[in-house]
Design a protein around this motif. Structure first.
Motif, PDB file in Angstrom:
ATOM      1  N   GLN A   1      34.803  55.290 -49.177  1.00 39.50           N
ATOM      2  CA  GLN A   1      33.700  56.128 -49.659  1.00 39.50           C
ATOM      3  C   GLN A   1      33.065  55.536 -50.902  1.00 39.50           C
ATOM      4  O   GLN A   1      31.849  55.601 -51.078  1.00 39.50           O
ATOM      5  CB  GLN A   1      34.195  57.549 -49.940  1.00 39.50           C
ATOM      6  CG  GLN A   1      34.500  58.312 -48.687  1.00 39.50           C
ATOM      7  CD  GLN A   1      35.027  59.702 -48.975  1.00 39.50           C
ATOM      8  OE1 GLN A   1      35.422  60.027 -50.082  1.00 39.50           O
ATOM      9  NE2 GLN A   1      35.033  60.537 -47.943  1.00 39.50           N
ATOM     10  N   TRP A   2      33.875  54.968 -51.769  1.00 42.86           N
ATOM     11  CA  TRP A   2      33.344  54.369 -52.989  1.00 42.86           C
ATOM     12  C   TRP A   2      32.485  53.136 -52.664  1.00 42.86           C
ATOM     13  O   TRP A   2      31.404  52.960 -53.222  1.00 42.86           O
ATOM     14  CB  TRP A   2      34.498  53.994 -53.917  1.00 42.86           C
ATOM     15  CG  TRP A   2      34.068  53.381 -55.206  1.00 42.86           C
ATOM     16  CD1 TRP A   2      33.367  53.975 -56.211  1.00 42.86           C
ATOM     17  CD2 TRP A   2      34.318  52.041 -55.624  1.00 42.86           C
ATOM     18  NE1 TRP A   2      33.167  53.077 -57.236  1.00 42.86           N
ATOM     19  CE2 TRP A   2      33.746  51.891 -56.899  1.00 42.86           C
ATOM     20  CE3 TRP A   2      34.978  50.963 -55.046  1.00 42.86           C
ATOM     21  CZ2 TRP A   2      33.814  50.694 -57.602  1.00 42.86           C
ATOM     22  CZ3 TRP A   2      35.043  49.785 -55.746  1.00 42.86           C
ATOM     23  CH2 TRP A   2      34.456  49.656 -57.014  1.00 42.86           C
ATOM     24  N   LEU A   3      32.971  52.294 -51.746  1.00 42.73           N
ATOM     25  CA  LEU A   3      32.238  51.081 -51.395  1.00 42.73           C
ATOM     26  C   LEU A   3      31.021  51.353 -50.513  1.00 42.73           C
ATOM     27  O   LEU A   3      29.960  50.741 -50.695  1.00 42.73           O
ATOM     28  CB  LEU A   3      33.157  50.089 -50.676  1.00 42.73           C
ATOM     29  CG  LEU A   3      34.277  49.471 -51.501  1.00 42.73           C
ATOM     30  CD1 LEU A   3      35.196  48.650 -50.616  1.00 42.73           C
ATOM     31  CD2 LEU A   3      33.712  48.632 -52.635  1.00 42.73           C
ATOM     32  N   LEU A   4      31.176  52.248 -49.545  1.00 46.43           N
ATOM     33  CA  LEU A   4      30.106  52.496 -48.581  1.00 46.43           C
ATOM     34  C   LEU A   4      29.218  53.677 -48.954  1.00 46.43           C
ATOM     35  O   LEU A   4      28.160  53.859 -48.349  1.00 46.43           O
ATOM     36  CB  LEU A   4      30.700  52.738 -47.186  1.00 46.43           C
ATOM     37  CG  LEU A   4      31.506  51.586 -46.607  1.00 46.43           C
ATOM     38  CD1 LEU A   4      32.153  52.001 -45.292  1.00 46.43           C
ATOM     39  CD2 LEU A   4      30.629  50.363 -46.415  1.00 46.43           C
TER      40      LEU A   4
ATOM     41  N   PRO B   1      27.107  54.373 -51.445  1.00 45.19           N
ATOM     42  CA  PRO B   1      25.693  54.103 -51.735  1.00 45.19           C
ATOM     43  C   PRO B   1      24.886  53.722 -50.488  1.00 45.19           C
ATOM     44  O   PRO B   1      23.731  54.100 -50.355  1.00 45.19           O
ATOM     45  CB  PRO B   1      25.748  52.934 -52.721  1.00 45.19           C
ATOM     46  CG  PRO B   1      27.100  53.013 -53.343  1.00 45.19           C
ATOM     47  CD  PRO B   1      28.000  53.561 -52.281  1.00 45.19           C
ATOM     48  N   VAL B   2      25.502  53.004 -49.568  1.00 46.48           N
ATOM     49  CA  VAL B   2      24.822  52.585 -48.344  1.00 46.48           C
ATOM     50  C   VAL B   2      24.592  53.770 -47.412  1.00 46.48           C
ATOM     51  O   VAL B   2      23.554  53.869 -46.753  1.00 46.48           O
ATOM     52  CB  VAL B   2      25.650  51.498 -47.613  1.00 46.48           C
ATOM     53  CG1 VAL B   2      25.030  51.132 -46.280  1.00 46.48           C
ATOM     54  CG2 VAL B   2      25.815  50.272 -48.494  1.00 46.48           C
TER      55      VAL B   2
ATOM     56  N   VAL C   1      26.333  63.591 -42.138  1.00 48.84           N
ATOM     57  CA  VAL C   1      27.787  63.629 -42.312  1.00 48.84           C
ATOM     58  C   VAL C   1      28.547  63.166 -41.065  1.00 48.84           C
ATOM     59  O   VAL C   1      29.503  62.390 -41.187  1.00 48.84           O
ATOM     60  CB  VAL C   1      28.244  65.031 -42.765  1.00 48.84           C
ATOM     61  CG1 VAL C   1      29.760  65.146 -42.761  1.00 48.84           C
ATOM     62  CG2 VAL C   1      27.696  65.334 -44.152  1.00 48.84           C
ATOM     63  N   PRO C   2      28.162  63.592 -39.854  1.00 51.43           N
ATOM     64  CA  PRO C   2      28.917  63.110 -38.682  1.00 51.43           C
ATOM     65  C   PRO C   2      28.878  61.585 -38.528  1.00 51.43           C
ATOM     66  O   PRO C   2      29.871  60.978 -38.116  1.00 51.43           O
ATOM     67  CB  PRO C   2      28.228  63.795 -37.499  1.00 51.43           C
ATOM     68  CG  PRO C   2      27.616  65.022 -38.084  1.00 51.43           C
ATOM     69  CD  PRO C   2      27.189  64.625 -39.472  1.00 51.43           C
ATOM     70  N   LEU C   3      27.776  60.965 -38.886  1.00 51.03           N
ATOM     71  CA  LEU C   3      27.695  59.507 -38.794  1.00 51.03           C
ATOM     72  C   LEU C   3      28.560  58.848 -39.861  1.00 51.03           C
ATOM     73  O   LEU C   3      29.250  57.854 -39.585  1.00 51.03           O
ATOM     74  CB  LEU C   3      26.235  59.049 -38.915  1.00 51.03           C
ATOM     75  CG  LEU C   3      25.984  57.552 -38.743  1.00 51.03           C
ATOM     76  CD1 LEU C   3      26.524  57.062 -37.394  1.00 51.03           C
ATOM     77  CD2 LEU C   3      24.500  57.258 -38.870  1.00 51.03           C
ATOM     78  N   LYS C   4      28.561  59.386 -41.077  1.00 50.80           N
ATOM     79  CA  LYS C   4      29.438  58.859 -42.135  1.00 50.80           C
ATOM     80  C   LYS C   4      30.900  58.946 -41.693  1.00 50.80           C
ATOM     81  O   LYS C   4      31.668  57.992 -41.844  1.00 50.80           O
ATOM     82  CB  LYS C   4      29.274  59.662 -43.424  1.00 50.80           C
ATOM     83  CG  LYS C   4      27.989  59.486 -44.141  1.00 50.80           C
ATOM     84  CD  LYS C   4      28.017  60.358 -45.391  1.00 50.80           C
ATOM     85  CE  LYS C   4      26.662  60.527 -45.982  1.00 50.80           C
ATOM     86  NZ  LYS C   4      26.691  61.356 -47.197  1.00 50.80           N
TER      87      LYS C   4
END
Length: 82
Positions: free
Chosen positions: A31-34, A36-37, A43-46
Motif C-alpha cells: 500500500q505504501w509503494l503502490l 500513490p499509483v 477499491v475493488p481494483l486496488k
C-alpha cells in the motif's frame, strides 16, 4: 493413539500469528509503494492488484519461511527447534 512428533500440528492460533506476520508487513509495504499509483482506482481494483501480489508471496515464500524459523514455537511452544 497419540500422534508421533512429526505428525503433530501447530495450534491454530500459533499458525494464525505466522500468517499475520507474513501478511501484515507485506500489505503495508504494498500500500505504501503502490498507494500513490492507485490512489484514484476503485477499491475493488486496488484489492485485486494487491491480492494478486500478496497471496503468492505469502503462500510460496513468507509463510513457509516463517514456519521454518518458528518451528519450535509452532510445534512445541518453545523457541528451540526440538
Amino acid at each position: 493413539m497419540k500422534p508421533s512428533p512429526k505428525e503433530e500440528k501447530a495450534p491454530r492460533y500459533r499458525f494464525a500469528v505466522i500468517v499475520w506476520l507474513a501478511i501484515y508487513p507485506a500489505v503495508t509495504l504494498a500500500q505504501w509503494l503502490l498507494g500513490p499509483v492507485m490512489s484514484d482506482w476503485p477499491v475493488p481494483l486496488k484489492t485485486l492488484v494487491i491480492s494478486v501480489i500478496e497471496i503468492p508471496y505469502a503462500v510460496f515464500f513468507a509463510i513457509p519461511l516463517l514456519q521454518k524459523w518458528f518451528e519450535g514455537w509452532l510445534k512445541h511452544g518453545s523457541w528451540e527447534d526440538s
